[in-house]
Motif scaffolding. Structure first.
Motif, PDB file in Angstrom:
ATOM      1  N   TRP A  37       2.436   1.734  -3.478  1.00 21.83           N
ATOM      2  CA  TRP A  37       1.495   2.220  -4.480  1.00 21.83           C
ATOM      3  C   TRP A  37       1.077   3.663  -4.195  1.00 21.83           C
ATOM      4  O   TRP A  37       0.911   4.461  -5.133  1.00 21.83           O
ATOM      5  N   GLN A  38       0.924   4.020  -2.939  1.00 25.26           N
ATOM      6  CA  GLN A  38       0.522   5.389  -2.600  1.00 25.26           C
ATOM      7  C   GLN A  38       1.574   6.409  -3.026  1.00 25.26           C
ATOM      8  O   GLN A  38       1.242   7.564  -3.316  1.00 25.26           O
ATOM      9  N   ARG A  78      -1.960  -3.473  -9.722  1.00 23.28           N
ATOM     10  CA  ARG A  78      -2.567  -2.129  -9.757  1.00 23.28           C
ATOM     11  C   ARG A  78      -1.993  -1.307 -10.906  1.00 23.28           C
ATOM     12  O   ARG A  78      -2.725  -0.536 -11.557  1.00 23.28           O
ATOM     13  N   ALA A  79      -0.711  -1.447 -11.147  1.00 25.99           N
ATOM     14  CA  ALA A  79      -0.094  -0.716 -12.258  1.00 25.99           C
ATOM     15  C   ALA A  79      -0.703  -1.134 -13.590  1.00 25.99           C
ATOM     16  O   ALA A  79      -1.017  -0.288 -14.441  1.00 25.99           O
ATOM     17  N   LEU A 129       1.295   9.064 -11.175  1.00 25.15           N
ATOM     18  CA  LEU A 129       0.819   8.349 -12.355  1.00 25.15           C
ATOM     19  C   LEU A 129      -0.405   9.034 -12.952  1.00 25.15           C
ATOM     20  O   LEU A 129      -0.471   9.265 -14.166  1.00 25.15           O
ATOM     21  N   LYS A 130      -1.380   9.366 -12.117  1.00 28.26           N
ATOM     22  CA  LYS A 130      -2.597  10.005 -12.619  1.00 28.26           C
ATOM     23  C   LYS A 130      -2.285  11.348 -13.282  1.00 28.26           C
ATOM     24  O   LYS A 130      -2.820  11.669 -14.351  1.00 28.26           O
ATOM     25  N   SER A 133      -4.048   0.225 -14.103  1.00 26.93           N
ATOM     26  CA  SER A 133      -4.011   1.675 -14.318  1.00 26.93           C
ATOM     27  C   SER A 133      -3.453   2.067 -15.672  1.00 26.93           C
ATOM     28  O   SER A 133      -3.327   3.263 -15.961  1.00 26.93           O
ATOM     29  N   ASP A 168       0.826  -1.203   0.000  1.00 29.86           N
ATOM     30  CA  ASP A 168       0.000   0.000   0.000  1.00 29.86           C
ATOM     31  C   ASP A 168       0.862   1.255   0.000  1.00 29.86           C
ATOM     32  O   ASP A 168       0.570   2.217  -0.727  1.00 29.86           O
ATOM     33  N   GLU A 194       0.839   6.399  -7.216  1.00 29.69           N
ATOM     34  CA  GLU A 194      -0.461   6.662  -7.828  1.00 29.69           C
ATOM     35  C   GLU A 194      -0.718   8.132  -8.160  1.00 29.69           C
ATOM     36  O   GLU A 194      -1.159   8.438  -9.291  1.00 29.69           O
ATOM     37  N   PRO A 195      -0.477   9.086  -7.244  1.00 27.29           N
ATOM     38  CA  PRO A 195      -0.793  10.479  -7.615  1.00 27.29           C
ATOM     39  C   PRO A 195       0.041  10.993  -8.783  1.00 27.29           C
ATOM     40  O   PRO A 195      -0.451  11.762  -9.626  1.00 27.29           O
ATOM     41  N   VAL A 236       1.202  -4.485  -6.353  1.00 27.46           N
ATOM     42  CA  VAL A 236       1.560  -3.217  -6.996  1.00 27.46           C
ATOM     43  C   VAL A 236       1.626  -3.410  -8.508  1.00 27.46           C
ATOM     44  O   VAL A 236       1.143  -2.557  -9.283  1.00 27.46           O
TER      45      VAL A 236
END
Length: 283
Positions: free
Chosen positions: A82-83, A113-114, A89-90, A117, A79, A86-87, A110
């Protein structure tokens, strides 16, 4: 139709012909503790501006990393990893919708999730050594970078080349069985990844680049700012650029075609110089 003598690196929405010239693969560490640039990329706008600049210097792929993999690194939860990513990446995908992105992770969730995304390339320092990762490859069909991680083997200088030969043969076969083609698979000799951290092993791995051409897959050069330069010249992280570039040029001559770097502008200059060098030799 692709010429069978050409080497391509392909994936979702990208196709790089790397037969004659290498491409630049930029490292974006989003960690506070990476060996070279930990804590540097702490602002999203700064990273976006950096990507724009590095695109102008010719970078083709940008790799996000949320966990350090330096020797004896401190592991973190999936977690938290990824945290960190993630921001960024977006924001990157919003500003650069056609960008080619990779993630540097050996964490199953991870990686998943990647892929969910939209990240196109998974760089696993453990070489996709679990069935879970292979199942994710089969489900999502990403492009991959599979590295020989000396920390996972009992490295011996006399048998290291044979160990690497077996590793890449077996790993490529598993990835092909999971649905990938050779042009989706990048192989990395793993210079700098050894628990014993010996210069002898790193030099063997660099020389092994020439033998890696037999696998007919793209070959990665991932030696940027690595500590073997410190062992050669007692150079701190601010003094490793010139030796790094020279060793990258050597590995390019041996067949490396994807140069994973922290210093994009200087690598662009290396590639231009390499092309001039090749032209002079062919005159």
């Amino acid at each position: 139709m692709t010429n069978p003598n050409e080497i391509h690196f392909r994936g979702a929405n990208f196709d790089f012909n790397i037969t004659e010239s290498p491409i630049i693969y930029s490292i974006l560490n989003l960690t506070p503790d990476s060996f070279y640039d930990g804590g540097v990329n702490t602002c999203i706008d700064q990273v976006l501006d950096r990507i724009e600049t590095e695109m102008s210097y010719g970078a083709k792929i940008f790799e996000l990393g949320g966990k350090s993999s330096k020797p004896h690194f401190d592991d973190i939860s999936a977690d938290e990893e990824w945290q960190r990513v993630e921001p960024y990446l977006k924001a990157i995908q919003k500003r650069f919708p056609n960008i080619v992105l990779a993630i540097d992770s050996n964490t199953n969730s991870v990686i998943e999730r990647a892929l969910q995304s939209g990240i196109q390339i998974i760089n696993d320092i453990d070489g996709f050594n679990s069935q879970t990762k292979l199942d994710l490859v089969q489900q999502y069909h990403p492009s991959v970078v599979t590295m020989f991680n000396g920390r996972n083997f009992d490295e011996q200088s006399a048998t290291l080349e044979d160990t690497m030969q077996s590793f890449f043969s077996e790993t490529i076969a598993r990835l092909k069985q999971a649905g990938l083609q050779k042009e989706n698979i990048v192989i990395d000799p793993g210079v700098g990844f050894s628990d014993r951290n010996t210069l002898e092993f790193d030099l063997i791995k660099m020389r092994f680049t020439k033998q890696m051409r037999q696998f007919a897959t793209p070959i990665m050069i991932a030696i940027s700012q690595k500590s073997f330069v410190k062992r050669l010249f007692d150079a701190d992280s601010g003094e490793r650029l010139i030796p790094t570039l020279l060793f990258e040029a050597y590995m390019t001559q041996l067949g490396g075609r994807i140069i994973r770097v922290h210093n994009v502008k200087e690598t662009q200059e290396l590639i231009k110089t390499y092309q001039i060098f090749k032209d002079l030799l062919n005159d």
